[in-house]
Write an enzyme that holds these catalytic residues in place. Structure first.
Site, PDB file in Angstrom:
ATOM      1  N   LYS A  22      70.944  27.017  35.479  1.00  0.00           N
ATOM      2  CA  LYS A  22      70.964  28.364  34.902  1.00  0.00           C
ATOM      3  C   LYS A  22      71.032  29.420  36.005  1.00  0.00           C
ATOM      4  O   LYS A  22      71.828  30.354  35.934  1.00  0.00           O
ATOM      5  CB  LYS A  22      69.691  28.584  34.062  1.00  0.00           C
ATOM      6  N   ASN A  23      70.189  29.245  37.024  1.00  0.00           N
ATOM      7  CA  ASN A  23      70.103  30.294  38.045  1.00  0.00           C
ATOM      8  C   ASN A  23      71.316  30.329  38.970  1.00  0.00           C
ATOM      9  O   ASN A  23      71.487  31.283  39.732  1.00  0.00           O
ATOM     10  CB  ASN A  23      68.816  30.136  38.871  1.00  0.00           C
ATOM     11  N   ARG A  92      66.827  39.557  33.272  1.00  0.00           N
ATOM     12  CA  ARG A  92      66.879  40.268  34.547  1.00  0.00           C
ATOM     13  C   ARG A  92      68.137  39.947  35.358  1.00  0.00           C
ATOM     14  O   ARG A  92      68.643  40.786  36.100  1.00  0.00           O
ATOM     15  CB  ARG A  92      65.670  39.910  35.392  1.00  0.00           C
ATOM     16  N   CYS A 116      58.617  42.703  33.166  1.00  0.00           N
ATOM     17  CA  CYS A 116      58.738  41.260  33.032  1.00  0.00           C
ATOM     18  C   CYS A 116      57.337  40.693  32.969  1.00  0.00           C
ATOM     19  O   CYS A 116      56.467  41.100  33.742  1.00  0.00           O
ATOM     20  CB  CYS A 116      59.477  40.715  34.242  1.00  0.00           C
ATOM     21  N   ARG A 121      58.712  43.054  39.074  1.00  0.00           N
ATOM     22  CA  ARG A 121      59.905  42.479  39.724  1.00  0.00           C
ATOM     23  C   ARG A 121      60.856  43.605  40.094  1.00  0.00           C
ATOM     24  O   ARG A 121      61.817  43.895  39.385  1.00  0.00           O
ATOM     25  CB  ARG A 121      60.568  41.452  38.797  1.00  0.00           C
ATOM     26  N   ASP A 310      59.183  28.397  39.964  1.00  0.00           N
ATOM     27  CA  ASP A 310      59.665  28.031  38.631  1.00  0.00           C
ATOM     28  C   ASP A 310      59.183  26.639  38.181  1.00  0.00           C
ATOM     29  O   ASP A 310      59.426  26.246  37.042  1.00  0.00           O
ATOM     30  CB  ASP A 310      61.204  28.089  38.579  1.00  0.00           C
ATOM     31  N   ILE A 332      54.761  33.869  45.126  1.00  0.00           N
ATOM     32  CA  ILE A 332      55.952  34.652  44.770  1.00  0.00           C
ATOM     33  C   ILE A 332      55.587  35.689  43.711  1.00  0.00           C
ATOM     34  O   ILE A 332      55.906  36.871  43.852  1.00  0.00           O
ATOM     35  CB  ILE A 332      57.098  33.750  44.243  1.00  0.00           C
ATOM     36  N   ARG A 402      66.060  30.043  26.335  1.00  0.00           N
ATOM     37  CA  ARG A 402      66.744  30.803  27.390  1.00  0.00           C
ATOM     38  C   ARG A 402      67.172  29.882  28.525  1.00  0.00           C
ATOM     39  O   ARG A 402      68.168  30.145  29.194  1.00  0.00           O
ATOM     40  CB  ARG A 402      65.808  31.870  27.975  1.00  0.00           C
TER      41      ARG A 402
HETATM   42  C1  UD1 Z   1      65.098  34.258  41.034  1.00  0.00           C
HETATM   43  C2  UD1 Z   1      65.203  33.289  39.886  1.00  0.00           C
HETATM   44  C3  UD1 Z   1      63.858  33.085  39.208  1.00  0.00           C
HETATM   45  C4  UD1 Z   1      62.812  32.676  40.251  1.00  0.00           C
HETATM   46  C5  UD1 Z   1      62.797  33.644  41.415  1.00  0.00           C
HETATM   47  C6  UD1 Z   1      61.904  33.214  42.547  1.00  0.00           C
HETATM   48  C7  UD1 Z   1      67.478  33.715  39.181  1.00  0.00           C
HETATM   49  C8  UD1 Z   1      68.394  34.205  38.115  1.00  0.00           C
HETATM   50  N1  UD1 Z   1      66.168  33.822  38.947  1.00  0.00           N
HETATM   51  O1  UD1 Z   1      64.696  35.510  40.477  1.00  0.00           O
HETATM   52  O2  UD1 Z   1      63.991  32.062  38.233  1.00  0.00           O
HETATM   53  O3  UD1 Z   1      61.536  32.669  39.636  1.00  0.00           O
HETATM   54  O4  UD1 Z   1      64.135  33.776  41.960  1.00  0.00           O
HETATM   55  O5  UD1 Z   1      62.309  31.987  43.037  1.00  0.00           O
HETATM   56  O6  UD1 Z   1      67.920  33.193  40.188  1.00  0.00           O
HETATM   57  N2  UD1 Z   1      61.319  41.240  45.256  1.00  0.00           N
HETATM   58  C9  UD1 Z   1      61.142  42.500  45.772  1.00  0.00           C
HETATM   59  N3  UD1 Z   1      62.188  43.363  45.747  1.00  0.00           N
HETATM   60  C10 UD1 Z   1      63.398  43.029  45.252  1.00  0.00           C
HETATM   61  C11 UD1 Z   1      63.595  41.737  44.725  1.00  0.00           C
HETATM   62  C12 UD1 Z   1      62.519  40.865  44.751  1.00  0.00           C
HETATM   63  O7  UD1 Z   1      60.053  42.832  46.233  1.00  0.00           O
HETATM   64  O8  UD1 Z   1      64.319  43.861  45.272  1.00  0.00           O
HETATM   65  C13 UD1 Z   1      60.202  40.280  45.270  1.00  0.00           C
HETATM   66  C14 UD1 Z   1      59.801  39.802  43.876  1.00  0.00           C
HETATM   67  O9  UD1 Z   1      58.881  40.676  43.277  1.00  0.00           O
HETATM   68  C15 UD1 Z   1      59.206  38.447  44.162  1.00  0.00           C
HETATM   69  C16 UD1 Z   1      60.041  37.942  45.325  1.00  0.00           C
HETATM   70  O10 UD1 Z   1      60.661  39.096  45.898  1.00  0.00           O
HETATM   71  O11 UD1 Z   1      57.879  38.565  44.594  1.00  0.00           O
HETATM   72  C17 UD1 Z   1      61.106  36.949  44.974  1.00  0.00           C
HETATM   73  O12 UD1 Z   1      61.872  37.436  43.881  1.00  0.00           O
HETATM   74  P1  UD1 Z   1      63.413  37.124  43.749  1.00  0.00           P
HETATM   75  O13 UD1 Z   1      63.796  36.002  44.637  1.00  0.00           O
HETATM   76  O14 UD1 Z   1      64.177  38.393  43.876  1.00  0.00           O
HETATM   77  O15 UD1 Z   1      63.521  36.680  42.243  1.00  0.00           O
HETATM   78  P2  UD1 Z   1      64.803  36.828  41.368  1.00  0.00           P
HETATM   79  O16 UD1 Z   1      65.994  36.739  42.244  1.00  0.00           O
HETATM   80  O17 UD1 Z   1      64.666  37.971  40.429  1.00  0.00           O
END
Ligand code: UD1
Length: 423
Positions: A22-23, A92, A116, A121, A310, A332, A402
């Site tokens: 999915k991701n 998201r 979320c 996030r 995850d 995380i 989902r």
């Molecule tokens: C992706 C995955 C999700 C997984 C997550 C962490 C997809 C579609 N989803 O989500 O299933 O749980 O990685 O492995 O691939 N952060 C910031 N600023 C940002 C972006 C992120 O501070 O602009 C922080 C987040 O709050 C979190 C960490 O970085 O603590 C990691 O998040 P991130 O890797 O961005 O998660 P997603 O890409 O949204």
């Protein structure tokens, strides 16, 4: 609203094939915005999130068609550059269209993804990365308005680290934008997840020049245009891991086919520490038969290649019936322990404080009425209910749809007593 009724206590037998990730599928679909020709993505999972991403692409002028497990995409018009709130709020990863849209069309509006349940996030890293490529970004009325400079985005050196380390979708967004930028871009503190590598490999198949994906430093030499491509999505390592935990919790023997054990090393290491019998056979994993109860573990979630957040909730369900006391530290999303309260309704002994869960295993869980709060917490509840004594009803299962394709039918096929009911 639908729910699952699960009569627990049955062991598993047989095999399950893992679907496409999915991701990976969600950002891959977004890359079709960049291509001048048609794209075909195979091994696509039939999931609600994938449907949502396709709907977002449709509003952005991308024609799409499902043929079995393939999705064919083709950009037919480039007039609407707005990804609307009613779709992005559902998922998201809708934000993955931001980088490709900006790079290809020079301007776009993408709804902020909103709250979320697994914790805050933000998308600051996505925006910072795009600004470093020369974009002007402002947030108005709940939308990100991004605009490239005249002449397009410009390559840059970008540090993409946040408080929790790297970001998966920020890396994908910035990388997808930089492929059409003038000059060379370096992303430092890039996410190393296999899904990032899959997106980079797909972009390269379209004609991009990306190197270093899978390491913390990605280099992208901008090209003028990308062509369409045929791409096969990698197997879903989180789905495979969920099946491993399910088999360990229920007992019996299960072969998990079409997976990538090499993407699951940290997870498999924890499984072995817990005494789970799991053996790699090429692209399959064979779980069981289990001798005795599984054991407690200490685990910390961190970016890849460490243990994935995850898989945390599912592993907590197993820890709840393992011998001894487990300590689960969530680095995380420190608030991502929604499964704990519901597992406690089933008799689990879990204390959560300051981003940690201390889980003292009990001999068995009891069936109960519980509620799914998010995708992976729902998977944890399904595992707990399948292993518990008695019958459980899990409500709000739209969360699980989902991310897991027809999970009830697939689990029935390996011996789990699971029924979908409309309330
Ligand atoms: C992706 C995955 C999700 C997984 C997550 C962490 C997809 C579609 N989803 O989500 O299933 O749980 O990685 O492995 O691939 N952060 C910031 N600023 C940002 C972006 C992120 O501070 O602009 C922080 C987040 O709050 C979190 C960490 O970085 O603590 C990691 O998040 P991130 O890797 O961005 O998660 P997603 O890409 O949204």
């Amino acid at each position: 609203m639908e729910s699952f009724i699960i009569k627990g206590g049955r062991s598993v037998r047989g095999s399950l094939s893992v679907r496409g990730s999915k991701n990976a599928a969600l950002p891959l679909l977004a890359t079709s915005l960049l291509a001048d020709g048609p794209c075909t993505f195979s091994n696509m999972p039939h999931l609600r999130d994938v449907q949502t991403q396709i709907k977002i692409l449709n509003t952005l002028g991308v024609q799409s068609e499902w043929r079995g497990r393939q999705v064919h995409t083709k950009v037919i018009d480039s007039y609407n550059n707005t990804a609307p709130y009613e779709l992005v709020k559902q998922m998201r990863a809708g934000v993955c269209v931001l980088g490709p849209l900006l790079a290809k069309r020079g301007e776009c509006q993408v709804s902020l993804p909103g709250g979320c349940v697994i914790g805050e996030r933000p998308i600051d890293l996505h925006l910072r990365g795009l600004e470093a490529l020369g974009a002007t970004v402002r947030i108005e009325h709940g939308y990100v308005h991004a605009k490239a400079p005249k002449g397009g985005l410009v390559g840059a050196e970008i540090y993409l680290g946040g408080v929790a380390g790297s970001s998966v979708t920020a890396t994908e967004n910035v990388m997808s934008a930089a492929v059409l930028a003038r000059g060379t871009t370096t992303i430092e503190c890039a996410a190393c997840e296999p899904e990032v590598v899959d997106v980079a490999d797909c972009l390269n198949a379209m004609g991009a020049k990306i190197s270093g994906a899978g390491s913390p430093r990605i280099t992208i030499k901008g090209v003028k245009r990308l062509r369409g491509c045929n791409w096969k999505v990698i197997p879903d390592r989180i789905e495979a891991a969920t099946f491993v935990v399910l088999a360990a919790a229920c007992g019996g023997e299960l072969t998990i086919k079409q997976c990538r054990p090499d993407h699951m090393l940290a997870f498999l290491d924890i499984m072995r520490q817990m005494g789970v019998t799991v053996e790699r056979r090429g692209t399959s994993l064979r779980v069981g038969p289990q001798s005795g109860r599984t054991k407690a573990c200490d685990l910390v979630t961190l970016p890849y290649p460490a243990f994935p957040t995850d898989c945390q909730a599912q592993t907590m369900a197993l820890a709840a019936i393992s011998q001894g006391t487990s300590v689960i530290t969530e680095r995380i999303y420190p608030e991502r322990f929604m499964a704990a309260a519901e597992l406690k309704r089933m008799g689990a002994d879990i204390r959560v404080a300051n981003g940690q869960a201390v889980v003292t295993g009990v001999a068995h869980l009891q069936g109960a009425e519980v509620m799914a709060s998010d995708l992976r917490a729902s998977a944890a509840l399904v595992i707990a209910a399948a292993a518990a004594k008695g019958t459980s009803t899990i409500s709000r299962i739209y969360h699980i749809d989902r991310g897991y394709e027809r999970i009830d039918e697939r689990l029935s096929s390996i011996g789990i007593d699971i029924q979908r009911a409309s309330a």
